[in-house]
Write an enzyme that holds these catalytic residues in place. Structure first.
Site, PDB file in Angstrom:
ATOM      1  N   ASP A 156       0.837  -1.204   0.000  1.00 12.84           N
ATOM      2  CA  ASP A 156       0.000   0.000   0.000  1.00 12.84           C
ATOM      3  C   ASP A 156       0.875   1.258   0.000  1.00 12.84           C
ATOM      4  OD1 ASP A 156      -2.034   1.785   0.394  1.00 12.84           O
ATOM      5  OD2 ASP A 156      -2.896   0.760   2.121  1.00 12.84           O
ATOM      6  N   ASP A 226     -10.657   4.017  -1.428  1.00 13.18           N
ATOM      7  CA  ASP A 226     -11.251   2.990  -0.548  1.00 13.18           C
ATOM      8  C   ASP A 226     -12.776   2.901  -0.653  1.00 13.18           C
ATOM      9  OD1 ASP A 226      -8.643   2.932   0.220  1.00 13.18           O
ATOM     10  OD2 ASP A 226      -9.051   3.038   2.371  1.00 13.18           O
TER      11      ASP A 226
HETATM   12  C1  GLA Z   1      -5.473   2.213   2.720  1.00 14.40           C
HETATM   13  C2  GLA Z   1      -5.984   1.074   1.861  1.00 14.40           C
HETATM   14  C3  GLA Z   1      -7.016   0.273   2.625  1.00 14.40           C
HETATM   15  C4  GLA Z   1      -6.401  -0.262   3.908  1.00 14.40           C
HETATM   16  C5  GLA Z   1      -5.825   0.889   4.731  1.00 14.40           C
HETATM   17  C6  GLA Z   1      -5.012   0.385   5.915  1.00 14.40           C
HETATM   18  O1  GLA Z   1      -6.468   3.154   2.983  1.00 14.40           O
HETATM   19  O2  GLA Z   1      -6.519   1.558   0.655  1.00 14.40           O
HETATM   20  O3  GLA Z   1      -7.498  -0.794   1.831  1.00 14.40           O
HETATM   21  O4  GLA Z   1      -5.406  -1.196   3.582  1.00 14.40           O
HETATM   22  O5  GLA Z   1      -4.967   1.702   3.956  1.00 14.40           O
HETATM   23  O6  GLA Z   1      -4.420   1.406   6.643  1.00 14.40           O
END
Ligand code: GLA
Length: 401
Positions: A156, A226
């Protein structure tokens, strides 16, 4: 005696040749089965547990995957998202925090259930939730994951964004190059371990990831920011995936984010729409609900074998929108043996009688049309499909010409 010796020798030869052939055969199979040959299926801790997730939650999720029939329906990966990370020791080796006392033991437990374990990190110094990232420790971390028995890594971007901006400002070309290099670096580190580890790229679809995700080793890449557990978020993501089909294929998939099915913020009709959209998109199916407290309705939505088969179809083609008419949308996905899946959506805020002339989407009048939720064939009048579809609801059909 001589004859006996001869026949012994020729039998031995036959055994050796057979062993060689079997050996070659299995090596060929191992090589020809690409990682993520179909969109990865499993569960991820983030949508329900966020940073509260513990070793116990992961074990419970693994148990529930088995007892609910999800594992047998194809959900294999149990993925720990952000917040498992502890500190590095003097040698720079990453350790899990107090919530995860023994990662290797956890991986062994998950494997003993016939499942696979996923983990999470960032190319930046810290993850999105502020835990330790892999910056400067990529090879070391990849090796640690492999030693634990990890089978999947979600990587990520998070704090790596500020590293890039500090170095190259807002020069888009340079930013893209840096972002690609960061993912390629971890991909190579994973390869170097020799363990097959699915590589999930999470940088929210920045810089049209689908154009280059496969080149830097991604088996899947997020195409969006997200998802949230409400219809507006889910539909906004799902219905904006049009045009991305050419970039998905065996071993590398567009990822419109994890499922929210069963988390409570949508109706069952909306959750079925979530499932229908994701399978038409050949999206990874990563459930995000509390599996140990799942309603029978949620379980039915997640484990419908005919619906899952659309997602996992061996042709490996993503579907796309083929018709939009007011609040009605029709999306189609080519399937193996010249079949296709057709999803019809009612995006209106009320139930509507939806009428679709299936000839407009290439279906012949004589085709067999099967409703994959009702498990029965659908009668059409001269090839016209007519049905009342509830608010935000949808129908998923399999068409065999
Ligand atoms: C980002 C990702 C999410 C999750 C969070 C964890 O927002 O897009 O899917 O993994 O981080 O902190």
């Amino acid at each position: 005696m001589n004859r006996h010796k001869k026949s012994m020798r020729s039998r031995l030869c036959a055994v050796v040749i057979l062993a060689l052939l079997v050996g070659l055969g299995s090596a060929a199979t191992a090589q020809s089965a690409p990682i993520a040959a179909s969109p990865p299926m499993g569960w991820n801790s983030w949508n329900h547990f966020a940073t509260r997730v513990t070793d116990t939650d992961i074990r419970r999720a693994a148990d529930a995957m088995v007892s609910s029939g999800m594992r047998d329906a194809g959900y294999l990966y149990v993925n720990i998202d952000d917040s498992w990370e502890g500190k590095r020791d003097a040698k720079g080796v990453i350790h899990s925090n107090e919530k995860f006392p023994d990662m290797k033991a956890l991986a062994d437990y998950v494997h003993s259930q016939g499942l696979r374990l996923g983990i999470y990190s960032s190319p930046g110094p810290t993850t999105c939730a502020g835990f330790e990232g892999s910056y400067g420790h990529e090879e070391q971390d990849a090796q640690t994951y492999a030693d634990w028995g990890v089978d999947y890594l979600k990587y990520d971007l998070c704090s790596y964004r500020s590293i890039m901006e500090k170095q190259v400002g807002h020069d888009v070309i340079k930013l893209i190059e840096m972002e690609k290099a960061a993912y390629l670096k971890m991909h190579r580190a994973l390869l170097k371990t020799g363990r097959p580890i699915v590589f999930s790229m999470c940088q929210y679809g920045r810089f049209d990831t689908w154009m280059w995700g496969a080149d830097v080793g991604g088996n899947l890449w997020r195409t969006t920011s997200d998802i949230k557990d409400n219809y507006a978020s889910m539909s906004n993501i799902g219905f904006h995936q049009d045009g991305l089909a050419p970039f998905a294929g065996i071993g590398h998939w567009n990822d419109p984010d994890m499922l929210e099915i069963g988390n409570g913020g949508m109706s069952d009709d909306e959750y079925r729409t979530h499932m229908n959209l994701w399978v038409i998109l050949a999206a990874p199916l990563l459930a995000g609900n509390d599996l140990s407290a799942m309603s029978p309705q949620t379980q039915l939505i997640l484990t419908n074998a005919a619906v899952i088969a659309v997602d996992q179809d061996a042709l490996g083609k993503q579907g796309d929108r083929v018709l939009r008419d007011g609040y009605t949308e029709v999306w189609a996905k080519p399937l193996i043996h010249n079949a296709q899946a057709i999803a019809i959506f009612n995006r209106a805020d009320e139930a509507r009688t939806v009428i679709v002339d299936l000839a407009r989407v290439g279906v012949s009048r004589h085709a067999t049309v099967r409703d994959l939720w009702l498990h029965k064939n659908v009668a059409t009048l001269h090839g016209v499909f007519t049905q009342v579809i509830p608010k935000h609801g949808s129908v998923l059909l399999k068409v065999i010409q």
